[in-house]
Scaffold this active site. Structure first.
Site: not given
Length: 506
Positions: A301, A478, A246-247, A250-251, A170, A268
């Site tokens: 997001c 961060e 990302g999602s 996946t994390a 994105n 994030e």
């Protein structure tokens, strides 16, 4: 079965030549295909019209291993490079971004469909600023010495090692630079794996780092699918930091792989942020904030997709909102007049529309929108606002990641209900408040579970400020010194008093 013909190593996208190979150890490399079971490349398409843009080298375990090895080989020299020289090179990268800003903007718009004017005026200047900020912050990094019974504590930030950076589709180049700039400034080397739907500007960034003079292996690029290239990358024992945007699912997979080697991660993740509109808010400002959530076709997001309005303000808010949103022009993102462009991919449009159709079937009412654009079709989804939604419904609880907002109300003066609704998801990335009462805003903001709270504004960022999410919206922070804390190992060196001084040990 015969494989498709391998494409040329350079494609022309929006008039700009883009190398489609990996960048590993200072060399452009095509993908290996040892078993000849699949084409060693994949095709990226433009969300604007579905046209194919380029055949991209399709990386796998071999490319991930090679990139990490190159980053490990380059790490000792880069870590030993004096901070002033690292900063100079990062400023040179920023110079390169600025020199190629128009090329970068055109290519990224073709690749991810975001507005060209936004890329020109906001995104590419921010990419350059990311490199400049962390270059300058490196030279100011430090902590006052501490003393304990005459002993001196001296804090230093030691480069941690190769960092795997995995970025979403994105905001491809902005988020790549947000991760790469502090990692490189910290003295860590980098392996970047961009999203397979938007790989093109990452390749241009590799060229820019090379032209700026970064030594071979300091910045590496591996392209490909998550399961094929990303998974072996994050599982490699040579990687010492992982930064992923990302999602949540996946994390979780990355965290499991990282656990094997205790590799620190920064995540994030998703958001389902609220926009609270209090009765004393300026209804025009509140409407502006709500309409702003359709930026990038809602594929942000941080977007405040849950509009929570104090009951007495509902009608005024909706009047101003509808006045503004009906004036939005949806269409080709290369047109200066366009306010809302396409979603990223036909599969993503199906996902967004699935959320909306299920919400409508459950009793939601569309105030506006509610489906694909009837004239544009394809990846263009109408800006949508749904009412009549329950707090525990899927459309309220799950991240849609498209131009879809919901509206709920709460009783006048009932801050407890407002906070309960705002905090009533598994996410906690951000929150936005619209109000004329500063004290009330501060009371409510203190109770919100969110990494960032905006009051009467949205998406105002400072690189010195911490950024990250709570709950399932992320792990870690961060920005500013927080980025150096992540990409470094922090060392405390304790020195006893000098000669002639008496140390008391207790």
């Amino acid at each position: 079965m015969a494989l498709p013909e391998v494409p040329l190593p350079t494609a022309t996208v929006a008039g700009v030549p883009v190398d489609t190979r990996h960048w590993i150890g200072g060399t452009r490399l095509a993908s290996a295909d040892p078993d000849a079971t699949a084409a060693p490349y994949f095709t990226t398409h433009s969300p604007i019209d579905g046209a194919p843009l380029a055949g991209i080298a399709r990386g796998g375990a071999a490319e991930a291993r090679a990139a990490v090895a190159a980053a490990r080989d380059a790490f000792p020299g880069w870590a030993a490079t004096p901070p002033a020289e690292r900063a100079r090179l990062l400023h040179a990268v920023a110079d390169g971004v600025e020199a190629r800003a128009e090329d970068l903007a055109r290519v990224e718009t073709a690749d991810n469909g975001a507005l060209l004017r936004s890329h020109r005026r906001g995104v590419m200047p921010r990419v350059a600023h990311n490199f400049r900020y962390f270059a300058d912050r490196l030279l100011a990094l430090g902590h006052p010495d501490l003393t304990t019974r005459g002993h001196t504590h001296h804090v230093t930030w030691e480069p941690a090692g190769p960092a795997a950076l995995i970025t979403p589709w994105n905001a491809p180049l902005m988020l790549a630079s947000w991760k790469a700039a502090p990692a490189l400034a910290a003295g860590s080397t980098v392996v970047l794996k961009p999203a397979e739907w938007t790989p093109l500007t990452a390749s241009l960034l590799a060229d820019i780092t090379h032209e700026a003079g970064l030594p071979p292996g300091v910045f590496n690029l591996v392209q490909g699918y998550g399961a094929e290239a990303g998974a072996p990358l994050v599982a490699d024992p040579g990687v010492r930091r992982i930064s992923f945007t990302g999602s949540v699912p996946t994390a979780r997979r990355i965290a499991r792989a990282a656990a094997e080697h205790l590799t620190p991660c920064s995540f994030e993740l998703g958001g389902k942020s609220p926009l609270l509109v209090l009765a004393d808010a300026d209804p025009g400002l509140a409407a502006d904030l709500a309409v702003e959530q359709y930026d990038n076709a809602g594929q942000v997001c941080l977007a405040a997709t849950r509009v929570l309005v104090e009951e007495s303000a509902r009608d005024a808010f909706l009047g101003h909102f509808l006045d503004r949103v009906t004036k939005l022009t949806q269409g080709d993102p290369r047109d200066e007049a366009t306010g809302v462009g396409p979603c990223i991919h036909p599969r993503h449009v199906e996902r967004v529309d699935g959320f909306v159709r299920r919400a409508l079937a459950a009793g939601a009412t569309p105030v506006i929108g509610g489906g694909p654009h009837p004239g544009l079709g394809g990846t263009y989804y109408l800006p949508t606002l749904l009412t009549g939604v329950a707090q525990d419904s899927e459309i309220v609880q799950e991240e849609v990641f498209g131009p879809v907002l919901t509206l709920q109300t709460f009783p006048d003066g009932d801050d407890d209900t407002a906070v309960r609704l705002a905090n009533g998801t598994r996410f906690g990335l951000a929150a936005t408040l619209a109000t004329g009462d500063r004290e009330r805003a501060e009371r409510i903001a203190a109770r919100l579970v969110a990494g960032t709270v905006w009051i009467n504004c949205f998406f105002v960022r400072d690189l010195s400020a911490p950024f990250g999410g709570s709950r399932q919206s992320g792990v870690g922070r961060e920005g500013g010194d927080w980025s150096f804390d992540f990409y470094c190992d922090i060392k405390n060196t304790v020195t006893a008093p000098g000669a002639g001084e008496v140390a008391r040990h207790g």
